[in-house]
Design a protein around this motif. Structure first.
Motif, PDB file in Angstrom:
ATOM      1  N   ALA A 121       0.844  -1.201   0.000  1.00 34.22           N
ATOM      2  CA  ALA A 121       0.000   0.000   0.000  1.00 34.22           C
ATOM      3  C   ALA A 121       0.880   1.251   0.000  1.00 34.22           C
ATOM      4  N   GLU A 122       0.433   2.263  -0.717  1.00 31.73           N
ATOM      5  CA  GLU A 122       1.099   3.566  -0.680  1.00 31.73           C
ATOM      6  C   GLU A 122       0.658   4.260   0.605  1.00 31.73           C
ATOM      7  N   ILE A 123       1.616   4.734   1.392  1.00 33.89           N
ATOM      8  CA  ILE A 123       1.297   5.415   2.646  1.00 33.89           C
ATOM      9  C   ILE A 123       1.715   6.872   2.500  1.00 33.89           C
ATOM     10  N   VAL A 124       0.741   7.771   2.724  1.00 32.77           N
ATOM     11  CA  VAL A 124       0.922   9.194   2.488  1.00 32.77           C
ATOM     12  C   VAL A 124       0.614   9.958   3.769  1.00 32.77           C
ATOM     13  N   VAL A 125       1.416  10.961   4.070  1.00 41.36           N
ATOM     14  CA  VAL A 125       1.171  11.842   5.200  1.00 41.36           C
ATOM     15  C   VAL A 125       0.335  13.023   4.723  1.00 41.36           C
ATOM     16  N   ALA A 126      -0.725  13.331   5.473  1.00 43.13           N
ATOM     17  CA  ALA A 126      -1.599  14.457   5.140  1.00 43.13           C
ATOM     18  C   ALA A 126      -1.789  15.304   6.404  1.00 43.13           C
ATOM     19  N   ASN A 127      -1.108  16.432   6.453  1.00 38.33           N
ATOM     20  CA  ASN A 127      -1.179  17.286   7.635  1.00 38.33           C
ATOM     21  C   ASN A 127      -1.766  18.663   7.359  1.00 38.33           C
ATOM     22  N   ASP A 128      -2.587  18.742   6.311  1.00 33.95           N
ATOM     23  CA  ASP A 128      -3.324  19.971   6.037  1.00 33.95           C
ATOM     24  C   ASP A 128      -4.522  19.601   5.172  1.00 33.95           C
ATOM     25  N   PRO A 129      -5.518  20.460   5.126  1.00 31.17           N
ATOM     26  CA  PRO A 129      -6.737  20.141   4.366  1.00 31.17           C
ATOM     27  C   PRO A 129      -6.476  19.856   2.888  1.00 31.17           C
ATOM     28  N   GLU A 130      -5.521  20.550   2.297  1.00 32.56           N
ATOM     29  CA  GLU A 130      -5.226  20.337   0.878  1.00 32.56           C
ATOM     30  C   GLU A 130      -4.698  18.934   0.628  1.00 32.56           C
ATOM     31  N   SER A 131      -3.871  18.431   1.537  1.00 30.37           N
ATOM     32  CA  SER A 131      -3.323  17.076   1.395  1.00 30.37           C
ATOM     33  C   SER A 131      -4.397  16.016   1.573  1.00 30.37           C
ATOM     34  N   VAL A 132      -5.369  16.296   2.425  1.00 28.89           N
ATOM     35  CA  VAL A 132      -6.461  15.357   2.635  1.00 28.89           C
ATOM     36  C   VAL A 132      -7.359  15.346   1.411  1.00 28.89           C
ATOM     37  N   GLY A 133      -7.661  16.529   0.889  1.00 31.49           N
ATOM     38  CA  GLY A 133      -8.515  16.638  -0.284  1.00 31.49           C
ATOM     39  C   GLY A 133      -9.924  16.160  -0.001  1.00 31.49           C
ATOM     40  N   SER A 134     -10.563  15.648  -1.032  1.00 37.63           N
ATOM     41  CA  SER A 134     -11.904  15.092  -0.865  1.00 37.63           C
ATOM     42  C   SER A 134     -11.773  13.586  -0.690  1.00 37.63           C
ATOM     43  N   ALA A 135     -12.826  12.952  -0.303  1.00 41.77           N
ATOM     44  CA  ALA A 135     -12.799  11.508  -0.053  1.00 41.77           C
ATOM     45  C   ALA A 135     -12.559  10.765  -1.365  1.00 41.77           C
ATOM     46  N   GLU A 136     -11.463  10.062  -1.436  1.00 45.23           N
ATOM     47  CA  GLU A 136     -11.109   9.291  -2.631  1.00 45.23           C
ATOM     48  C   GLU A 136     -11.481   7.830  -2.403  1.00 45.23           C
ATOM     49  N   ALA A 137     -12.083   7.203  -3.389  1.00 47.24           N
ATOM     50  CA  ALA A 137     -12.556   5.824  -3.259  1.00 47.24           C
ATOM     51  C   ALA A 137     -11.423   4.828  -3.087  1.00 47.24           C
ATOM     52  N   ASP A 138     -10.219   5.157  -3.569  1.00 49.52           N
ATOM     53  CA  ASP A 138      -9.112   4.211  -3.470  1.00 49.52           C
ATOM     54  C   ASP A 138      -8.234   4.463  -2.251  1.00 49.52           C
ATOM     55  N   SER A 139      -8.728   5.235  -1.291  1.00 50.26           N
ATOM     56  CA  SER A 139      -7.923   5.615  -0.131  1.00 50.26           C
ATOM     57  C   SER A 139      -8.606   5.268   1.179  1.00 50.26           C
TER      58      SER A 139
END
Length: 125
Positions: A33-51
């Motif tokens: 699995a790809e593991i991504v750090v998201a520490n701001d709203p832009e990195s989180v984005g909208s709900a993605e079906a593959d995440s």
């Protein structure tokens, strides 16, 4: 996990030491699995079906609101797979009642509970 369409795990609002611990534990359970750090709203984005979104109870980083439960609820309402990461059972229950997937606490890293929560959340069945 070959039957799963979940290909990415976002670590949302976790401090660096917790990011490292979570990444290490996840890599031992979910191979490839790809593991991504998201520490701001832009990195989180909208709900993605593959995440899959693993959201800290109290968001670290550059979030305007530090309430992880509210973010789990927003992602779930948008069709995303999100779970709260918290050692507090009442907060985990609240997150589930607001649409989140069953989560786990950082004290449960590498436990059967964590393994079951991740595999269940990443399954498309």
């Amino acid at each position: 996990m070959s039957d799963s369409t979940i290909s990415r795990v976002l670590l949302v609002g976790h401090c660096r030491p917790d990011q490292y611990m979570l990444r290490s534990a996840i890599e031992g359970i979910v191979k490839g699995a790809e593991i991504v750090v998201a520490n701001d709203p832009e990195s989180v984005g909208s709900a993605e079906a593959d995440s899959l979104y693993l959201v800290n109870r109290v968001l670290d980083g550059a979030f305007p609101d530090t309430d992880g439960i509210t973010l789990v609820e927003r992602l779930a309402q948008a069709g995303g797979r999100a779970m709260l990461i918290s050692n507090l059972p009442d907060k985990l229950a609240e997150s589930e009642s607001r649409g989140g997937l069953p989560g786990f606490g950082k004290s449960e890293l590498r436990s059967d509970k964590m393994r079951e929560a991740l595999i269940g959340a990443m399954s498309t069945n």
